[in-house]
Design a protein around this motif. Structure first.
Motif, PDB file in Angstrom:
ATOM      1  N   ILE A 162      52.570  36.745  33.987  1.00  0.00           N
ATOM      2  CA  ILE A 162      51.456  37.685  34.042  1.00  0.00           C
ATOM      3  C   ILE A 162      51.875  38.852  34.932  1.00  0.00           C
ATOM      4  CG2 ILE A 162      49.063  38.039  34.748  1.00  0.00           C
ATOM      5  CD1 ILE A 162      48.617  35.071  34.206  1.00  0.00           C
ATOM      6  N   TYR A 163      51.614  40.058  34.457  1.00  0.00           N
ATOM      7  CA  TYR A 163      52.103  41.240  35.150  1.00  0.00           C
ATOM      8  C   TYR A 163      51.496  41.341  36.543  1.00  0.00           C
ATOM      9  CZ  TYR A 163      47.951  42.594  32.590  1.00  0.00           C
ATOM     10  OH  TYR A 163      46.718  42.626  32.031  1.00  0.00           O
ATOM     11  N   GLY A 164      52.268  41.936  37.430  1.00  0.00           N
ATOM     12  CA  GLY A 164      51.876  41.961  38.835  1.00  0.00           C
ATOM     13  C   GLY A 164      50.977  43.116  39.180  1.00  0.00           C
ATOM     14  N   LEU A 176      37.805  34.921  47.136  1.00  0.00           N
ATOM     15  CA  LEU A 176      37.831  33.463  47.218  1.00  0.00           C
ATOM     16  C   LEU A 176      38.002  32.988  48.663  1.00  0.00           C
ATOM     17  CD1 LEU A 176      40.042  32.497  44.159  1.00  0.00           C
ATOM     18  CD2 LEU A 176      37.571  32.382  44.364  1.00  0.00           C
ATOM     19  N   ILE A 233      50.703  30.434  38.912  1.00  0.00           N
ATOM     20  CA  ILE A 233      50.263  30.531  37.518  1.00  0.00           C
ATOM     21  C   ILE A 233      50.768  31.849  36.915  1.00  0.00           C
ATOM     22  CG2 ILE A 233      48.247  30.800  36.021  1.00  0.00           C
ATOM     23  CD1 ILE A 233      48.490  27.991  36.828  1.00  0.00           C
ATOM     24  N   SER A 234      50.665  32.929  37.703  1.00  0.00           N
ATOM     25  CA  SER A 234      51.151  34.225  37.209  1.00  0.00           C
ATOM     26  C   SER A 234      52.604  34.111  36.821  1.00  0.00           C
ATOM     27  CB  SER A 234      51.047  35.300  38.288  1.00  0.00           C
ATOM     28  OG  SER A 234      49.772  35.381  38.791  1.00  0.00           O
ATOM     29  N   GLN A 235      53.364  33.361  37.631  1.00  0.00           N
ATOM     30  CA  GLN A 235      54.788  33.246  37.369  1.00  0.00           C
ATOM     31  C   GLN A 235      55.052  32.466  36.087  1.00  0.00           C
ATOM     32  OE1 GLN A 235      57.556  30.676  39.490  1.00  0.00           O
ATOM     33  NE2 GLN A 235      57.904  32.459  40.774  1.00  0.00           N
ATOM     34  N   TRP A 273      45.389  45.592  54.322  1.00  0.00           N
ATOM     35  CA  TRP A 273      46.422  45.735  53.302  1.00  0.00           C
ATOM     36  C   TRP A 273      45.865  46.458  52.069  1.00  0.00           C
ATOM     37  CZ3 TRP A 273      49.611  40.934  51.291  1.00  0.00           C
ATOM     38  CH2 TRP A 273      50.685  41.394  50.544  1.00  0.00           C
ATOM     39  N   ILE A 325      47.294  31.023  42.370  1.00  0.00           N
ATOM     40  CA  ILE A 325      47.226  32.180  41.470  1.00  0.00           C
ATOM     41  C   ILE A 325      48.622  32.741  41.230  1.00  0.00           C
ATOM     42  CG2 ILE A 325      46.306  34.516  41.189  1.00  0.00           C
ATOM     43  CD1 ILE A 325      43.968  33.677  42.949  1.00  0.00           C
ATOM     44  N   THR A 355      41.063  39.236  44.422  1.00  0.00           N
ATOM     45  CA  THR A 355      40.690  37.867  44.049  1.00  0.00           C
ATOM     46  C   THR A 355      40.866  36.930  45.243  1.00  0.00           C
ATOM     47  OG1 THR A 355      41.706  38.404  41.939  1.00  0.00           O
ATOM     48  CG2 THR A 355      41.001  36.141  42.254  1.00  0.00           C
ATOM     49  N   TRP A 356      41.984  37.075  45.923  1.00  0.00           N
ATOM     50  CA  TRP A 356      42.276  36.238  47.091  1.00  0.00           C
ATOM     51  C   TRP A 356      41.192  36.422  48.160  1.00  0.00           C
ATOM     52  CZ3 TRP A 356      47.504  36.870  50.215  1.00  0.00           C
ATOM     53  CH2 TRP A 356      47.625  35.808  51.114  1.00  0.00           C
ATOM     54  N   PHE A 393      45.173  41.003  42.518  1.00  0.00           N
ATOM     55  CA  PHE A 393      45.543  39.739  43.145  1.00  0.00           C
ATOM     56  C   PHE A 393      44.918  39.631  44.544  1.00  0.00           C
ATOM     57  CE2 PHE A 393      48.802  37.634  45.880  1.00  0.00           C
ATOM     58  CZ  PHE A 393      48.626  36.349  45.416  1.00  0.00           C
ATOM     59  N   LEU A 410      49.043  43.940  42.085  1.00  0.00           N
ATOM     60  CA  LEU A 410      48.878  43.466  43.459  1.00  0.00           C
ATOM     61  C   LEU A 410      47.441  43.646  43.942  1.00  0.00           C
ATOM     62  CD1 LEU A 410      50.367  42.266  45.851  1.00  0.00           C
ATOM     63  CD2 LEU A 410      50.853  44.565  46.645  1.00  0.00           C
ATOM     64  N   THR A 462      44.857  29.030  47.777  1.00  0.00           N
ATOM     65  CA  THR A 462      44.260  29.770  46.663  1.00  0.00           C
ATOM     66  C   THR A 462      45.246  30.827  46.158  1.00  0.00           C
ATOM     67  OG1 THR A 462      43.147  31.081  48.339  1.00  0.00           O
ATOM     68  CG2 THR A 462      41.794  29.531  47.142  1.00  0.00           C
TER      69      THR A 462
END
Lengths: 444, 189
Positions: free
Chosen positions: A137-139, A151, A131-133, A174, A128, A147-148, A144, A141, A124
């Motif tokens: 799409i701006y990072g 999911l 796709i961002s790359q 984290w 993501i 969302t991770w 991100f 964190l 997952t």
């Protein structure tokens, strides 16, 4: 009836013992079989086999997946946006297919399920990120990771992969390190999973999972309070209160019977917290600054942590009221540290001098550690004795090297406490002898 | 079918929907957004998750943006920045407001950084990453830095702006996409 879970050692002990009973004619062979059938080691076995295969399969799967991504990434720029998009979603679809296969067709293979869950968890994130790359799409964190996490947690429940639990704990930790937001509340979402393990009597996995969650959530709470927070200087007392809560909760949920150090994660972690924090508080410097920083702004997270403090205090009081008759002197010794936590918070407003507070904490550690040592001796529990001894030794060591106390005073206090120990020892031996001779007279 | 399996299908669908929505959103911005030229200077870091990228530091990041009269804005608030064009044709952030602008006005939804003494704010443009291969990222950086020492600097990001969201379409040097520019440079060497 569902057989009770036990370890392999326990089962083989029971087998050899019951074999002797059959030989001695205490029970019949079919009764032995009936007794043995009441105990099963299946969950324990499956735990170890699943962990070893989890390690191997998951590591293998992750390495292969990572390798493929790197190979693809090498030619990444020459692909068009469409190809890249398809390739980005591909790891996710493959991981989903494996997870579906394992849940639908091979539910008995724990190792496969663990591997599929772990792989899906990483896939997952990989999708993501890829796709961002592709779309620059701006990072962000934080977004991100959230969302991770959102999911990822359902994977724990639907695929039942214990490896995901550890990863989820790490992810929450984290997030708490990143932002002053109450992300540690996500640990609450893990509670039903832990309860499920307990219900299914998968005790070994349950214990380890609980250890992870307790340590992870405690550190997450610490991390979520940054140095800018107004309650920063109260954190040590709040953690002490939380430790007392953990200790009480462990006794409340698992009962007062000794389960060994690893067997009751709440109580063991709580006792460790109480011992280490109370030792820290015996030093100068903590109490002096323990007031609310009125210049900083309160955020939602700070209010929640104050709520945790309040709940810790109230729940501990509830525990004392409900279990008052069952509390032994060594439990009291640990629980009374709650008073130090409360005093630490209200001490500055009620103008309690620092000297008084530090003397109190030193006296507390001294008395509590001696009580625990003596209980260890009385109950013949070596671990309790050693724990008390260690606690006590640290206090002595700290005070011996404490440069804030004059040498003469230190010397006198040390000699006094040392003599007290010798005195008590002599008195105790005499009492023991008197008791023994009294018993002999009675017998005669 | 067992409830677990149904829920699993739902989970799979959501897991696919997240990257799916990201693709949709980006394509919508690229297709329907207005193109702006944001003057920039790239530097090359390394992202363990997403590989190589070039961080773009925009000229617009360094300017203090005034606050619209009547708007109440503080540091680290999410606000609307109205986008305009200067005399040379580069994009500028004109003013910050806390009320969502009308649709015919292009704007970006972004976070304020910190307040300046004159009441304006420094902001940071969110689309500050341009992903490139591990081979090309350092080249982009060195190409741009060399240009800026020797010749007229004309490095900008072509950004599409649509309903508050912005996304990079291409990184340009002298009105040429960066990849073509690097290829020509390689041929000249």
């Amino acid at each position: 009836m569902e057989p009770k879970q036990c370890t392999k050692n326990q089962k083989s002990w029971l087998e050899s013992e019951s074999g002797d009973w059959v030989k001695q004619g205490i029970i019949r062979a079919e009764q032995q079989a009936q007794i043995l059938n009441r105990y099963s080691t299946s969950h324990v076995d499956s735990f170890y086999s699943s962990w070893s295969s989890l390690m191997l399969i998951s590591l293998g799967a992750i390495l292969i997946g990572g390798g493929i991504i790197l190979l693809v990434a090498h030619n990444w720029e020459s692909f068009g946006k469409g190809t890249r998009t398809v390739l980005s979603i591909l790891p996710l679809i493959l991981a989903q297919a494996l997870a579906w296969y394992s849940v639908r067709y091979k539910p008995q293979l724990t190792g496969l399920r663990e591997a599929a869950g772990t792989l899906l968890f990483f896939a997952t994130a990989a999708s993501i990120a890829l796709i961002s790359q592709t779309y620059h799409i701006y990072g962000d964190l934080e977004r991100f990771l959230v969302t991770w996490l959102v999911l990822g947690i359902p994977i724990l429940y639907l695929i039942g992969s214990a490896g995901v639990l550890i990863l989820v704990c790490a992810l929450i930790l984290w997030l708490c390190g990143l932002e002053r937001e109450p992300y540690w509340l996500y640990y609450l979402l893990l509670a039903p999973y832990l309860y499920g393990l307990y219900k299914q009597q998968r005790y070994v996995l349950f214990q380890w999972a609980l250890w992870f969650v307790i340590i992870g959530s405690t550190f997450s709470i610490i991390y979520s309070v940054s140095w800018k927070s107004p309650i920063d200087d109260w954190m040590i007392y709040i953690l002490l209160a939380l430790s007392v809560l953990y200790y009480s909760l462990g006794k409340w949920l698992f009962g007062f019977k000794s389960h060994g150090f690893w067997g009751n994660p709440f109580s063991s972690a709580g006792a460790l917290g109480i011992a280490s924090i109370s030792l820290m508080l015996t030093w100068e410097g903590f109490y002096r600054y323990s007031h609310l920083d009125s210049e900083s702004k309160f955020v939602f997270n700070d209010y929640l942590i104050l709520l945790v403090f309040a709940i810790s205090v109230l729940a501990t009081i509830g525990f004392i009221i409900l279990k008052f008759k069952r509390l032994g002197i060594n439990q009291w010794a640990l629980i009374t540290s709650m008073l130090l936590a409360i005093l630490g918070v209200i001490g500055i407003p009620i103008k309690l001098p620092e000297l008084v507070y530090i003397t109190l904490t030193n006296l507390y550690v001294l008395i509590a550690s001696v009580v625990i040592m003596s209980q260890g001796i009385n109950q013949h529990r070596l671990m309790l004795l050693n724990a008390g001894l260690l606690w006590f030794s640290f206090l002595v060591l700290f005070r011996f090297f404490d440069s804030d106390i004059p040498f003469v005073l230190k010397g006198i206090v040390f000699i006094f406490i040392g003599s007290a120990f010798l005195g008590v020892n002599i008195w105790y031996n005499r009492k023991l002898k008197r008791d023994v001779s009294a018993q002999q007279e009675e017998a005669a | 079918m067992k409830p677990t399996l149904i829920l699993l299908v739902v989970l799979f669908a959501i897991q696919l929907a997240v990257p799916g929505y990201m693709i949709f959103e980006q394509n919508q911005i690229l297709a329907e957004g207005t193109a702006y030229k944001f003057k920039t200077r790239p530097i090359d870091p390394y992202d363990p998750f997403r590989g190589r990228y070039v961080t773009l530091s925009y000229a617009a990041d360094q300017e203090v943006v005034p606050v619209m009269e009547g708007a109440e804005i503080e540091s680290e608030d999410w606000v609307y920045a109205l986008v305009g064009v200067d005399d040379e044709g580069y994009a500028v952030l004109e003013v910050l407001t806390d009320v969502k602008p009308e649709d015919d006005q292009d704007y970006l939804y972004l976070e304020t950084f910190y307040r300046r003494y004159d009441g304006g704010y420094l902001v940071s443009l969110p689309f500050d990453r341009y992903f490139a291969s591990e081979e090309n990222a350092p080249k982009i950086e060195s190409a741009v830095w060399r240009r800026q020492r020797d010749e007229v600097e004309d490095v900008y990001a072509k950004v599409r702006v649509y309903k508050g969201k912005g996304t990079i379409e291409e990184l340009m040097i002298n009105d040429m996409p960066i990849k073509e520019y690097i290829e020509i440079q390689q041929e000249q060497l």
